[in-house]
Design a protein around this motif. Structure first.
Motif, PDB file in Angstrom:
ATOM      1  N   GLN B  14       0.864  -1.189   0.000  1.00 39.14           N
ATOM      2  CA  GLN B  14       0.000   0.000   0.000  1.00 39.14           C
ATOM      3  C   GLN B  14       0.901   1.240   0.000  1.00 39.14           C
ATOM      4  O   GLN B  14       1.639   1.469   0.964  1.00 39.14           O
ATOM      5  CB  GLN B  14      -0.888  -0.019   1.265  1.00 39.14           C
ATOM      6  N   ASP B  15       0.871   2.028  -1.059  1.00 41.00           N
ATOM      7  CA  ASP B  15       1.730   3.210  -1.130  1.00 41.00           C
ATOM      8  C   ASP B  15       1.327   4.260  -0.102  1.00 41.00           C
ATOM      9  O   ASP B  15       0.135   4.536   0.079  1.00 41.00           O
ATOM     10  CB  ASP B  15       1.654   3.849  -2.526  1.00 41.00           C
ATOM     11  N   VAL B  16       2.298   4.811   0.558  1.00 44.93           N
ATOM     12  CA  VAL B  16       2.054   5.921   1.481  1.00 44.93           C
ATOM     13  C   VAL B  16       2.559   7.210   0.832  1.00 44.93           C
ATOM     14  O   VAL B  16       1.957   8.271   0.951  1.00 44.93           O
ATOM     15  CB  VAL B  16       2.767   5.687   2.826  1.00 44.93           C
ATOM     16  N   VAL B  17       3.658   7.068   0.116  1.00 45.27           N
ATOM     17  CA  VAL B  17       4.248   8.213  -0.588  1.00 45.27           C
ATOM     18  C   VAL B  17       4.469   7.810  -2.041  1.00 45.27           C
ATOM     19  O   VAL B  17       4.968   6.721  -2.317  1.00 45.27           O
ATOM     20  CB  VAL B  17       5.601   8.620   0.048  1.00 45.27           C
ATOM     21  N   GLY B  37      -2.076  12.444   7.672  1.00 45.15           N
ATOM     22  CA  GLY B  37      -2.171  11.128   7.059  1.00 45.15           C
ATOM     23  C   GLY B  37      -1.890  11.131   5.576  1.00 45.15           C
ATOM     24  O   GLY B  37      -2.069  10.111   4.906  1.00 45.15           O
ATOM     25  N   CYS B  38      -1.435  12.270   5.010  1.00 40.47           N
ATOM     26  CA  CYS B  38      -1.153  12.300   3.577  1.00 40.47           C
ATOM     27  C   CYS B  38       0.246  11.793   3.271  1.00 40.47           C
ATOM     28  O   CYS B  38       0.655  11.743   2.117  1.00 40.47           O
ATOM     29  CB  CYS B  38      -1.353  13.712   3.013  1.00 40.47           C
ATOM     30  N   GLY B  39       0.997  11.458   4.327  1.00 42.29           N
ATOM     31  CA  GLY B  39       2.331  10.885   4.110  1.00 42.29           C
ATOM     32  C   GLY B  39       3.433  11.929   4.057  1.00 42.29           C
ATOM     33  O   GLY B  39       4.556  11.623   3.689  1.00 42.29           O
ATOM     34  N   LYS B  40       3.119  13.158   4.532  1.00 38.52           N
ATOM     35  CA  LYS B  40       4.153  14.208   4.416  1.00 38.52           C
ATOM     36  C   LYS B  40       5.308  14.017   5.416  1.00 38.52           C
ATOM     37  O   LYS B  40       6.465  14.294   5.087  1.00 38.52           O
ATOM     38  CB  LYS B  40       3.534  15.611   4.557  1.00 38.52           C
ATOM     39  N   THR B  41       4.980  13.489   6.617  1.00 38.94           N
ATOM     40  CA  THR B  41       6.064  13.215   7.582  1.00 38.94           C
ATOM     41  C   THR B  41       6.946  12.071   7.069  1.00 38.94           C
ATOM     42  O   THR B  41       8.173  12.116   7.174  1.00 38.94           O
ATOM     43  CB  THR B  41       5.475  12.873   8.963  1.00 38.94           C
ATOM     44  N   THR B  42       6.284  11.070   6.472  1.00 37.86           N
ATOM     45  CA  THR B  42       7.041   9.954   5.889  1.00 37.86           C
ATOM     46  C   THR B  42       7.959  10.479   4.778  1.00 37.86           C
ATOM     47  O   THR B  42       9.125  10.077   4.681  1.00 37.86           O
ATOM     48  CB  THR B  42       6.073   8.902   5.319  1.00 37.86           C
ATOM     49  N   PHE B  43       7.417  11.399   3.977  1.00 36.83           N
ATOM     50  CA  PHE B  43       8.213  12.007   2.905  1.00 36.83           C
ATOM     51  C   PHE B  43       9.462  12.681   3.489  1.00 36.83           C
ATOM     52  O   PHE B  43      10.577  12.504   3.001  1.00 36.83           O
ATOM     53  CB  PHE B  43       7.336  13.023   2.140  1.00 36.83           C
ATOM     54  N   LEU B  44       9.247  13.433   4.595  1.00 37.01           N
ATOM     55  CA  LEU B  44      10.367  14.126   5.247  1.00 37.01           C
ATOM     56  C   LEU B  44      11.405  13.122   5.761  1.00 37.01           C
ATOM     57  O   LEU B  44      12.613  13.315   5.610  1.00 37.01           O
ATOM     58  CB  LEU B  44       9.831  14.976   6.405  1.00 37.01           C
ATOM     59  N   HIS B  45      10.918  12.013   6.356  1.00 35.23           N
ATOM     60  CA  HIS B  45      11.839  10.988   6.860  1.00 35.23           C
ATOM     61  C   HIS B  45      12.626  10.334   5.728  1.00 35.23           C
ATOM     62  O   HIS B  45      13.805  10.005   5.894  1.00 35.23           O
ATOM     63  CB  HIS B  45      11.070   9.929   7.662  1.00 35.23           C
ATOM     64  N   LEU B  46      11.953  10.198   4.577  1.00 33.11           N
ATOM     65  CA  LEU B  46      12.649   9.629   3.415  1.00 33.11           C
ATOM     66  C   LEU B  46      13.762  10.571   2.955  1.00 33.11           C
ATOM     67  O   LEU B  46      14.880  10.135   2.655  1.00 33.11           O
ATOM     68  CB  LEU B  46      11.657   9.392   2.262  1.00 33.11           C
ATOM     69  N   LEU B  47      13.437  11.883   2.933  1.00 37.60           N
ATOM     70  CA  LEU B  47      14.436  12.869   2.498  1.00 37.60           C
ATOM     71  C   LEU B  47      15.641  12.901   3.446  1.00 37.60           C
ATOM     72  O   LEU B  47      16.773  13.140   3.022  1.00 37.60           O
ATOM     73  CB  LEU B  47      13.813  14.278   2.437  1.00 37.60           C
ATOM     74  N   PRO B 210      -3.718  12.704   0.367  1.00 38.66           N
ATOM     75  CA  PRO B 210      -3.623  11.292   0.770  1.00 38.66           C
ATOM     76  C   PRO B 210      -3.803  10.400  -0.441  1.00 38.66           C
ATOM     77  O   PRO B 210      -4.633  10.689  -1.304  1.00 38.66           O
ATOM     78  CB  PRO B 210      -4.769  11.120   1.756  1.00 38.66           C
ATOM     79  N   LEU B 211      -3.047   9.309  -0.520  1.00 41.77           N
ATOM     80  CA  LEU B 211      -3.171   8.353  -1.621  1.00 41.77           C
ATOM     81  C   LEU B 211      -4.317   7.406  -1.326  1.00 41.77           C
ATOM     82  O   LEU B 211      -4.492   6.959  -0.199  1.00 41.77           O
ATOM     83  CB  LEU B 211      -1.872   7.559  -1.786  1.00 41.77           C
ATOM     84  N   LYS B 212      -5.160   7.158  -2.343  1.00 44.08           N
ATOM     85  CA  LYS B 212      -6.282   6.224  -2.151  1.00 44.08           C
ATOM     86  C   LYS B 212      -5.931   4.857  -2.723  1.00 44.08           C
ATOM     87  O   LYS B 212      -5.333   4.792  -3.767  1.00 44.08           O
ATOM     88  CB  LYS B 212      -7.549   6.745  -2.838  1.00 44.08           C
TER      89      LYS B 212
END
Lengths: 519, 212
Positions: B14-17, B37-47, B210-212
């Motif tokens: 299931q894609d989050v980002v 819940g749109c995955g922006k914190t995950t995006f930041l952690h990835l960066l 958010p990704l559906k």
């Protein structure tokens, strides 16, 4: 450095927890260090005091008691033996040196040992001042006695009967201190050394003083006679028990006892084969004079005369007896008889092989007991060892508790510090650095605890040592290191690392992304 | 400076980002705005290299951080990235100054006392250097966190919801401070937030759904 500083700073964050952990670890460490120091020094002291003494001849009874009394001066003697009996063994080719000791009196708790000059040589005790004794009632005192101020060169004192303070005092004749020994670190430091004659002289008089009592106890005396041999050990034990309480009686009992022994001896002698015809004749004379001995002072002169007749016998005896003879010329009040007694004879082997045969032969003969200090030390230490092991186990329980407490403190703080640890990762710390960080933090508490414990352990040992020196004459100090301490410290550091390892692994595994979101 | 291509990250398929193309140039500031819940914190952690993407590349200063080992990532992050979170995670046992110096030390930079002094001055914390963080107000503590994120002169500053817990006035102050400080120290700034008050305050904006 960064991590060390951070870990140190963290310890100050919860000072109470840190303090408790450090104290627990310190307490455990101090206990173990104390036991190590005491154990090693006890063994060393016991070995040092028994140095040069391979075998002790004494009255039958407990061998431990014989060694404790004759070598360590820490117990009452099991009884007396006839010097002549002991000297038969002293002349054995397997024996290189034999030093008689006569115990029973003390001065302010310091024991008076009637012996020969050889005794001081046994401990390499040199004179610090004055000279060795020449005359009867001259005494040489150990370094600790001089240091305590109890006696000094030129002082005179009365020996008290018994080995603890408060016994009947031999006020009639005073000792004078003619020499002070240099410190040896051994039991000699707390002994008053004098000639055998001095002790015999006082005890000769003592026997008269108790003359009346002797009659009162005559019946009791007879009743015991038959049982005497069979119940030797019982008798011995009872004897000991009474000794502490009735110092006055002790003397009295001892004399009765001696009298029995003499009788037994003479019976035994009748049946025994004697190589030396002289000796037989000699024994016979002894028997003749025996009944008079304790009764009348007037008979003393007769004994003296008798002694002179046996002047030839004296010649083949050692040097000491030549001295005895001289002594007795000066002081004709004292009887020197062939049945004179000593408490024990300390012997050195001429050859190590003697250890396998000599004690067995002596003990097989039955009249004397031979005990080897080395063996008895081992037995005593084994007994003490049980207590030491129990205390040691308890000390290790403390250490393990300390380790668990450190573990709990670190582990408990991990939850609160998850975000902090994750932040450190954000700042560039690797997982390994977090692992080290937590180990360092646990280890610091261990280091502080162990350091505290080692210091406290040594200080307490020193205090115990001072107390023991004052009260028991056992020399122990805290200002020394034993090899096992290094092992102990390494072992404790390992315990410290182990206590931190699980929290450290948890820190290593911190999931940074989750921790940052959840805190 | 920052270049993201075909970045995908998800759990259990299931894609989050899922970001096709994303760039940030040196000294630019950008707000990534999206609902919870749109995955922006995950995006930041990835960066930041705290998470490994399922696929795609992230280049920071022309280094592909997705190809780095864990330890290399830790080092790289320590040296080139500064991070500020809604929760500050200051070390409670250390003083304000020590907290800031910690970032220098972790980045393997030599201790630079004058850099710390000028940041403290610039952020209105002069005289607070020897204080422990718990003695500070919320605003002061946040400024310490900003100083810590900038002290080692990173190329990129990542901020996660730096304003959400603050009232309007303070939120505005904090954002201005963050932008100005990053500019002054020559760093690019990326702020991830659901806080609509951030709109219009930074150079660029990027919307996440958010990704559906």
């Amino acid at each position: 450095m960064t991590w060390l500083r951070l870990a140190l700073a963290n310890l100050t964050l919860s000072p109470l927890t840190t303090l408790v952990n450090v104290l627990l670890m310190g307490l455990g460490t101090a206990s173990i260090v104390l036991l190590l120091l005491a154990g090693v020094q006890l063994t060393e002291t016991m070995s040092r005091d028994a140095k040069g003494v391979d075998l002790v001849l004494g009255a039958q009874g407990s061998p431990v008691q014989l060694i404790l009394s004759a070598v360590y001066h820490a117990d009452v003697p099991p009884g007396n033996i006839k010097l002549a009996d002991a000297e038969r063994w002293a002349d054995d080719s397997r024996v290189s040196a034999a030093v008689p000791v006569s115990l029973g009196d003390s001065f302010r708790g310091f024991r008076i040992v009637g012996t020969t000059h050889q005794y001081a040589e046994l401990y390499n005790a040199d004179l610090a001042s004055g000279k060795m004794w020449d005359e009867s009632m001259e005494a040489v005192v150990g370094a600790a006695i001089a240091e305590s101020g109890a006696l000094a060169l030129g002082s005179t004192f009365a020996g008290a009967h018994g080995l603890v303070e408060g016994g009947h005092s031999h006020d009639e004749q005073l000792y004078s201190v003619v020499g002070v020994l240099a410190p040896t670190g051994s039991v000699v430091d707390r002994l008053v050394l004098t000639s055998l004659e001095s002790v015999w002289e006082l005890h000769g008089q003592e026997a008269h003083a108790h003359e009346d009592h002797e009659d009162d106890h005559e019946g009791e005396h007879d009743a015991h006679e038959d049982e005497h041999d069979a119940h030797e050990d019982d008798h011995e034990n009872k004897h000991d028990a009474h000794e502490e309480e009735h110092e006055g009686h002790e003397e009295h009992d001892a004399h009765e006892h001696e009298a029995h022994e003499d009788e037994h001896e003479s019976h035994a002698d009748e049946h025994a084969d004697h190589e030396d015809g002289h000796e037989d004749e000699h024994e016979a004379h002894e028997d003749e004079h025996e009944p008079h001995e304790d009764e009348h002072e007037g008979h003393e002169d007769e004994h003296v005369g008798h002694e002179d007749e046996h002047g030839d016998d004296e010649e083949h005896r050692d040097h000491e007896h030549a001295e005895d003879a001289d002594e007795h010329d000066h002081d004709s009040d004292v009887a020197y008889r062939e049945d004179i007694e000593v408490t024990a004879m300390l012997m050195s082997y001429a050859t190590p092989m003697a250890a396998t045969t000599l004690p067995l032969e002596i003990n097989a003969e039955g009249s004397l007991q031979a005990a080897a200090p080395a063996m008895e030390i081992a037995r005593i230490l084994q007994l003490v060892g049980v207590g030491m092991t129990a205390l040691g186990a308890f000390a290790w329980v403390l250490v393990v508790t300390a380790a668990l407490s450190i573990f709990a403190a670190l582990y408990g703080s991990l939850r609160a510090r998850r975000g902090e640890l994750a932040m450190l990762r954000c700042l560039g710390a690797t997982r390994y650095e977090l692992l080290i960080y937590l180990i360092v933090e646990g280890f610091l508490m261990t280091i502080f605890g162990v350091s505290l414990g080692v210091i406290v352990g040594h200080i307490v040992m020193e205090l115990v040592g001072l107390w023991l020196a004052d009260t028991r004459g056992i020399s122990m100090t805290g200002w020394t290191w034993v090899a096992d301490e290094a092992l102990l410290i390494i072992g404790l550091f390992c315990v410290g690392v182990v206590s931190a390892i699980i929290p450290a692994i948890q820190a290593y595994r911190t999931d940074v992304a989750t921790a940052l979101v959840e805190g | 400076m920052l270049d993201v291509q075909a970045l995908r990250f998800g759990y259990n398929g299931q894609d989050v980002v899922n970001i096709e193309n994303f760039q940030l140039r040196p000294r630019e500031s950008m707000a990534v705005i999206g609902p919870s819940g749109c995955g922006k914190t995950t995006f930041l952690h990835l960066l930041a290299g705290l998470l490994k993407p399922s696929s795609g590349t992230i280049r920071v200063l022309d280094n592909d951080i997705t190809a780095m080992s864990q330890a290399e990532l830790d080092r790289f992050r320590g040296q080139h990235i500064g991070m500020v979170f809604q929760r500050l995670f200051l070390m409670p046992a250390l003083t304000v100054r020590q907290n800031i110096e910690l970032a220098q030390q972790m980045a393997r930079r030599s201790r630079d006392a004058s850099r710390v002094d000028s940041l403290l001055e610039q952020l209105g914390l002069a005289g607070f250097g020897q204080q422990k963080p718990r003695k500070l107000s919320q605003g002061q503590a946040q400024r310490v966190a900003i100083a810590r994120a900038l002290v080692h002169a990173p190329a990129l500053v990542l901020a996660d919801e730096p304003t959400s817990a603050l009232d309007d006035e303070r939120a505005d102050d904090a954002l201005t401070l963050l932008k100005d400080s990053a500019e002054a120290s020559g760093a690019s700034l990326l702020v991830v937030t659901h806080d609509q008050r951030v709109r219009g305050k930074l150079d660029l904006e990027f919307e996440m759904e958010p990704l559906k």
